[in-house]
Design an enzyme around this catalytic site. Structure first.
Site, PDB file in Angstrom:
ATOM      1  N   LEU A  24      -7.973   1.763  -1.098  1.00 47.80           N
ATOM      2  CA  LEU A  24      -9.177   0.936  -1.037  1.00 47.80           C
ATOM      3  C   LEU A  24     -10.358   1.731  -0.502  1.00 47.80           C
ATOM      4  CD1 LEU A  24     -10.846  -1.756  -0.793  1.00 47.80           C
ATOM      5  CD2 LEU A  24      -9.793  -2.025   1.469  1.00 47.80           C
ATOM      6  N   SER A  25     -11.515   1.604  -1.148  1.00 43.43           N
ATOM      7  CA  SER A  25     -12.778   2.137  -0.649  1.00 43.43           C
ATOM      8  C   SER A  25     -12.675   3.646  -0.404  1.00 43.43           C
ATOM      9  CB  SER A  25     -13.182   1.373   0.618  1.00 43.43           C
ATOM     10  OG  SER A  25     -14.498   1.670   1.006  1.00 43.43           O
ATOM     11  N   ALA A  26     -12.825   4.113   0.843  1.00 40.36           N
ATOM     12  CA  ALA A  26     -12.635   5.538   1.110  1.00 40.36           C
ATOM     13  C   ALA A  26     -11.222   5.952   0.737  1.00 40.36           C
ATOM     14  CB  ALA A  26     -12.906   5.845   2.579  1.00 40.36           C
TER      15      ALA A  26
ATOM     16  N   ALA B 261     -11.332   6.358  -2.993  1.00 40.43           N
ATOM     17  CA  ALA B 261     -11.932   7.645  -3.352  1.00 40.43           C
ATOM     18  C   ALA B 261     -10.975   8.792  -3.045  1.00 40.43           C
ATOM     19  CB  ALA B 261     -13.248   7.828  -2.593  1.00 40.43           C
TER      20      ALA B 261
END
Length: 365
Positions: free
Chosen positions: A146-148, A151
């Site tokens: 999720l999110s960072a 990425a």
């Protein structure tokens, strides 16, 4: 040579890891994993091995978002509940505040996203060590985040593609899109994203891997104000070019009221799929009830009536076919009927049309 301050910092990290980070946590079923290599990214590792194991167990690597811990992410997403029911193993890399004050994986830092270095190398060491210690099916290893963490999922898939069969990026960003904190914030706002072909080349140059490439699933809320949804299109384009797929999706439609698209290769195997969760902000889509309901609502774990955890596991073949059919039938029968306008899918190619629009809006170079 390291200076004294750096040496003291590293000793404090080691002491903290030994005496506090891996202390028993009564609020989680996860267990600490130690001695998994040189760990250049100085990450912690937690695992979950189901009570009903079998030869050649699949493995899912799950990467938490900013401000979260491994236990937070597991509890909110429901991954260990699903793993216990269907008999696959879990690995949760965990960030330390000494690396990032907000507990974000450093997805934008070159030293942490280059093969053989930093956090991506630590994660690869965790995967190979766990596979050596347990009966892990090396042909069925997956990664999601999720999110960072999403990425960083993209970064791990790019730098160590040979380790993974597939990945799922939730509210994340494409690999190689940023190399500094200011660039990271720009990309999160949807500014300065490169063309899909350039982004695909970033993946090709991240290792000497020649393929086949992992398949990819992308999830993003249409109302995400933290990571602009245009990043989902950039991720799709990156992997669409990498797999050399046709421009138009072979499947467009709705999955539990949310737009779903998929692209297949010449053999008809779906390699890229995307789920745009209507009206959802920044976080993981969960569903708190039903046969396909997994996860617990909390910050960044958003109960929007669809469980990305369940659907991702289904896509990866981790859920039995009969159970999947039963759950989908139950979800369909309990869902309100859609009007003709609501059921009309949105069809968007990922090639030239989208990139021309992005350039016109000043969102792409």
């Amino acid at each position: 040579m390291r200076n004294i301050a750096d040496t003291i910092r590293r000793l404090n990290i080691q002491r903290s890891a030994k005496f506090s980070a891996f202390a028993p946590n009564l609020n989680t079923r996860l267990r600490p994993m130690s001695e998994f290599g040189s760990n250049p990214g100085e990450l912690h590792a937690w695992t979950y091995i189901p009570s009903t194991t079998r030869p050649a167990v699949p493995l899912v690597v799950a990467l938490h978002g900013c401000t979260q811990t491994a236990a937070d992410y597991d509890s909110g997403s429901g991954w260990s509940d699903l793993a216990e029911k269907y008999g696959f193993a879990l690995l949760f890399p965990e960030q330390q505040r000494s690396n990032n004050a907000n507990l974000c994986f450093n997805w934008f830092a070159t030293g942490d996203t280059t093969r053989g270095q930093g956090e991506v190398h630590s994660i690869s060491q965790m995967v190979t060590t766990l596979a050596d210690r347990h009966s892990i099916d090396r042909a069925n290893i997956y990664v999601t985040g999720l999110s960072a963490g999403g990425a960083m999922t993209a970064a791990v898939l790019a730098t160590y593609p040979e380790l993974f069969r597939a990945g799922a990026i939730i509210a994340g960003l494409p690999y190689g899109s940023a190399s500094s904190i200011p660039q990271a914030f720009d990309r999160m706002r949807g500014h300065g994203l490169q063309e899909s072909r350039i982004l695909a080349n970033q993946v090709r140059q991240a290792s000497d891997h020649q393929g086949p490439w992992p398949s990819i699933s992308v999830w993003h809320g249409t109302a995400d104000k933290t990571v602009d949804p245009i990043n989902m299109e950039a991720i799709i384009g990156q992997w669409w070019h990498l797999h050399e797929l046709s421009e138009k999706p072979i499947v467009t439609g709705l999955v539990q009221h949310h737009e779903s698209r998929a692209w297949s290769d010449n053999e008809g195997v779906i390699q890229v799929e995307a789920h745009a969760i209507s009206g959802m902000g920044h976080g993981i889509p969960i569903k708190s009830s039903g046969l396909d309901g997994y996860g617990t609502a909390r910050p960044f774990m958003l109960d929007v009536g669809i469980s990305s955890t369940w659907h991702i596991a289904k896509t990866w073949g981790l859920i039995g076919e009969q159970e999947a059919v039963s759950a989908e039938r139950n979800a369909k029968s309990s869902a309100p009927s859609l009007t003709t306008e609501e059921s009309r899918p949105v069809r968007r190619p990922v090639g030239g049309v989208i990139e021309d629009a992005l350039r016109a809006a000043g969102l792409m170079k």
